[in-house]
Design a protein around this motif. Structure first.
Motif, PDB file in Angstrom:
ATOM      1  N   UNK A  77      55.798  70.942  -3.779  1.00  0.00           N
ATOM      2  CA  UNK A  77      55.103  70.456  -2.590  1.00  0.00           C
ATOM      3  C   UNK A  77      54.899  68.943  -2.638  1.00  0.00           C
ATOM      4  N   UNK A  78      54.591  68.417  -3.822  1.00  0.00           N
ATOM      5  CA  UNK A  78      54.435  66.963  -3.953  1.00  0.00           C
ATOM      6  C   UNK A  78      55.735  66.255  -3.596  1.00  0.00           C
ATOM      7  N   UNK A  79      56.846  66.786  -4.125  1.00  0.00           N
ATOM      8  CA  UNK A  79      58.144  66.211  -3.773  1.00  0.00           C
ATOM      9  C   UNK A  79      58.455  66.379  -2.302  1.00  0.00           C
ATOM     10  N   UNK A  80      58.025  67.516  -1.735  1.00  0.00           N
ATOM     11  CA  UNK A  80      58.262  67.766  -0.329  1.00  0.00           C
ATOM     12  C   UNK A  80      57.496  66.825   0.574  1.00  0.00           C
ATOM     13  N   UNK A  81      56.262  66.494   0.190  1.00  0.00           N
ATOM     14  CA  UNK A  81      55.485  65.537   0.997  1.00  0.00           C
ATOM     15  C   UNK A  81      56.165  64.180   1.013  1.00  0.00           C
ATOM     16  N   UNK A  82      56.642  63.769  -0.134  1.00  0.00           N
ATOM     17  CA  UNK A  82      57.308  62.466  -0.220  1.00  0.00           C
ATOM     18  C   UNK A  82      58.603  62.487   0.592  1.00  0.00           C
ATOM     19  N   UNK A  83      59.359  63.587   0.476  1.00  0.00           N
ATOM     20  CA  UNK A  83      60.613  63.696   1.225  1.00  0.00           C
ATOM     21  C   UNK A  83      60.352  63.677   2.722  1.00  0.00           C
ATOM     22  N   UNK A  84      59.314  64.389   3.148  1.00  0.00           N
ATOM     23  CA  UNK A  84      58.994  64.427   4.563  1.00  0.00           C
ATOM     24  C   UNK A  84      58.682  63.040   5.091  1.00  0.00           C
ATOM     25  N   UNK A  85      57.873  62.277   4.345  1.00  0.00           N
ATOM     26  CA  UNK A  85      57.502  60.929   4.777  1.00  0.00           C
ATOM     27  C   UNK A  85      58.728  60.024   4.872  1.00  0.00           C
ATOM     28  N   UNK A  86      59.600  60.115   3.872  1.00  0.00           N
ATOM     29  CA  UNK A  86      60.786  59.266   3.857  1.00  0.00           C
ATOM     30  C   UNK A  86      61.739  59.617   4.994  1.00  0.00           C
ATOM     31  N   UNK A  87      62.014  60.910   5.148  1.00  0.00           N
ATOM     32  CA  UNK A  87      62.971  61.337   6.167  1.00  0.00           C
ATOM     33  C   UNK A  87      62.469  60.982   7.568  1.00  0.00           C
ATOM     34  N   UNK A  88      61.193  61.250   7.816  1.00  0.00           N
ATOM     35  CA  UNK A  88      60.694  60.954   9.158  1.00  0.00           C
ATOM     36  C   UNK A  88      60.668  59.450   9.426  1.00  0.00           C
ATOM     37  N   UNK A  89      60.261  58.661   8.430  1.00  0.00           N
ATOM     38  CA  UNK A  89      60.209  57.212   8.639  1.00  0.00           C
ATOM     39  C   UNK A  89      61.579  56.658   9.002  1.00  0.00           C
ATOM     40  N   UNK A  90      62.610  57.108   8.286  1.00  0.00           N
ATOM     41  CA  UNK A  90      63.952  56.590   8.566  1.00  0.00           C
ATOM     42  C   UNK A  90      64.448  57.053   9.937  1.00  0.00           C
ATOM     43  N   UNK A  91      64.094  58.290  10.310  1.00  0.00           N
ATOM     44  CA  UNK A  91      64.466  58.780  11.636  1.00  0.00           C
ATOM     45  C   UNK A  91      63.746  57.979  12.722  1.00  0.00           C
ATOM     46  N   UNK A  92      62.473  57.708  12.530  1.00  0.00           N
ATOM     47  CA  UNK A  92      61.724  56.935  13.517  1.00  0.00           C
ATOM     48  C   UNK A  92      62.303  55.534  13.675  1.00  0.00           C
ATOM     49  N   UNK A  93      62.812  54.962  12.601  1.00  0.00           N
ATOM     50  CA  UNK A  93      63.460  53.650  12.696  1.00  0.00           C
ATOM     51  C   UNK A  93      64.683  53.717  13.595  1.00  0.00           C
ATOM     52  N   UNK A  94      65.448  54.793  13.475  1.00  0.00           N
ATOM     53  CA  UNK A  94      66.601  54.968  14.362  1.00  0.00           C
ATOM     54  C   UNK A  94      66.152  55.020  15.815  1.00  0.00           C
ATOM     55  N   UNK A  95      65.192  55.889  16.099  1.00  0.00           N
ATOM     56  CA  UNK A  95      64.766  56.098  17.482  1.00  0.00           C
ATOM     57  C   UNK A  95      64.157  54.844  18.096  1.00  0.00           C
ATOM     58  N   UNK A  96      63.238  54.219  17.381  1.00  0.00           N
ATOM     59  CA  UNK A  96      62.550  53.050  17.941  1.00  0.00           C
ATOM     60  C   UNK A  96      63.504  51.885  18.143  1.00  0.00           C
TER      61      UNK A  96
END
Length: 520
Positions: free
Chosen positions: A378-397
């Motif tokens: 779960x700790x690794x999953x939280x970090x992965x979620x933050x990283x993946x979403x941040x990079x996706x948001x950079x694409x969209x914005x």
């Protein structure tokens, strides 16, 4: 309440409430009649908001009383409608048509129609690379159906913005929502710097696993369909834990109620009014809507029993908990969240709980030994979620900004340039298609994605403050009361930046998000 504010409310409130009902009808059952009714009511509302004489009175009063929140919000709602009636009508018609196309469209795999849940299942579970490719391509088919209309919407929105003295719709939208365009660009640069190295390291590990899983030679052979989500906006399955297997058939509803009960927030009435399961001609996405700013709050989902929809339920009912907890004595125009980014922050904060071991133990009821086994994944999953979403948001914005700056550019190529740059996903060989247009937000929720990004930063800031002041979030009535008192109850009586600082003790910052990347 001033006589002017009361006058505007008397004209706007019934139409806005009726519009919510027509929008709900269109999204729960797309049909020509519901599409027509949605257009009619939207045009009626925009005609009121376009009233030139009324706007001039509101504008003058807002300038005389710049601290009057209600007047400021009314002015921001009316200003975009001070334009040519034909342009306004065309915008409403196109937006409604495009939204209906998204709601009714289903992609095809080998001639069989498939919904978004089936596509997500294939990308998450199948080892058949050819089937995965077909599923990914099916997820993009809607882009070709709507792309020309989305381009026309962009041109029309820009035409309207220039008529109002702004450079483009992107700039005008940010300014009217009390966001600084320059600050947003700086935030995008900051998030890119914070995530460049950790994302590259994390993704290299993921790619190594995927090369082996699909029998490829090198990571250079990976393509978008080798990942678990059509846009790579969600993290892959956890290593060492199958959360989907832990989510029972009734859990998305049952555990949502338990989660909010633990915070001392009763969401049963919202649940009873909501539409939670998929069917034909229904919007395949998820949202929460406050129908009347007087207690009628609803959620739309398309639940299946897995972690993705469990997270979505917690997320959407985070919006709902915010809406139903706003001070009922506030004037109607202030009876809404301080900003879309503040309600997104709350929704993200609650959605994150599926990656919190305390939630699985205290709300789901896992035994301590099983919970301890989840700690690491779960700790690794939280970090992965933050990283993946941040990079996706950079694409969209970044893409959306360029879309409005250069409406007639080669968006198909630009989209993949950004996907390769920020997400490290190689474009399909020889593909030249409007894959960008398959993202519904660009059509019907324009210039919105920055609210998710700012929301992610504020969610991390809220998490840190709740750990400090309430000992955490899970099953804590103290944390619930903290959120209600400091974030929900003030509604829109405070500007979003003032709310952030008054709630957490500091202005919006990326430092708590950055800390989670290092220590999650």
């Amino acid at each position: 309440m001033t006589d002017l504010v009361a006058e505007v409310e008397g004209r706007v409130r019934p139409l806005e409430t009726e519009l919510s009902h027509t929008w709900w009808a269109l999204n729960t059952h797309a049909s020509p009649d519901n599409e027509r009714r949605r257009q009619e009511v939207e045009l009626q509302l925009r005609d009121v908001l376009a009233d030139r004489e009324l706007f001039e009175r509101v504008d003058a009063a807002a300038r005389q009383r710049p601290t009057d929140r209600a007047l400021g919000l009314i002015r921001a709602q009316m200003l975009p409608n001070q334009l040519d009636p034909d342009v306004r009508k065309r915008l409403v018609e196109l937006e409604t048509v495009v939204e209906s196309r998204f709601n009714t469209h289903r992609g095809e795999i080998d001639g069989a129609k498939v919904d978004d849940n089936r596509i997500a299942e294939i990308l998450k579970t199948s080892d058949d690379a050819e089937l995965r490719r077909k599923a990914w391509e099916a997820s993009k088919e809607v882009g070709a159906r709507v792309a020309d209309d989305v381009r026309e919407l962009v041109r029309l929105r820009n035409e309207a913005a220039r008529e109002l003295g702004a450079a483009d719709h992107w700039t005008l939208s940010l300014q009217l929502s009390e966001l600084d365009p320059d600050r947003l660009v700086q935030t995008l640069d900051e998030v890119a710097r914070l995530t460049d190295a950790p994302f590259a390291e994390w993704k290299q590990e993921q790619d190594t696993q995927r090369v082996a899983r699909f029998g490829l030679r090198t990571a250079a052979d990976l393509r978008p369909w080798h990942y678990d989500d059509p846009f790579f906006q969600e993290p892959p399955k956890l290593d060492g834990a199958d959360l989907d297997a832990l989510v029972g058939e009734d859990d998305p509803e049952l555990l949502t109620v338990r989660t909010y009960d633990g915070l001392g927030i009763d969401i049963r009435d919202v649940l009873a009014r909501s539409d939670l399961y998929g069917r034909d001609n229904k919007c395949q996405h998820a949202f929460c809507i406050d129908m009347d700013r007087a207690g009628d709050v609803r959620v739309l989902c398309n639940i299946v029993a897995n972690e993705r929809w469990m997270e979505t339920m917690l997320h959407e009912f985070g919006h709902a908990a915010y809406d139903v907890s706003i001070d009922t004595t506030l004037p109607w125009f202030l009876h809404s969240p301080a900003h879309m980014l503040t309600t997104e922050a709350v929704a993200m904060l609650l959605g994150r709980l599926t990656r919190d071991a305390r939630w699985w133990q205290q709300i789901k009821g896992l035994d301590p030994q099983a919970t301890r086994a989840l700690d690491g994944p779960l700790a690794g999953g939280r970090r992965a979620r933050a990283l993946v979403f941040a990079r996706w948001a950079l694409v969209m914005c970044t893409f959306e900004r360029s879309l409005y700056q250069d409406p007639d550019g080669d968006h198909d190529t630009r989209w993949w340039d950004l996907v390769e740059r920020y997400q490290g996903i190689t474009r399909p060989d020889g593909r030249h298609a409007p894959d960008w247009a398959a993202k519904i937000h660009l059509a019907v929720a324009p210039v919105y994605y920055q609210n998710y990004l700012y929301g992610e930063l504020f969610a991390s800031q809220l998490q840190a403050a709740l750990e400090r002041d309430a000992g955490g979030l899970v099953n804590s009535a103290k944390a619930g009361a903290w959120l209600v008192d400091r974030v929900f109850r003030p509604g829109a009586s405070l500007r979003w930046d003032h709310l952030v600082e008054s709630a957490t003790g500091e202005p919006l910052t990326a430092r708590h998000f950055a800390a989670e990347l290092q220590h999650a």
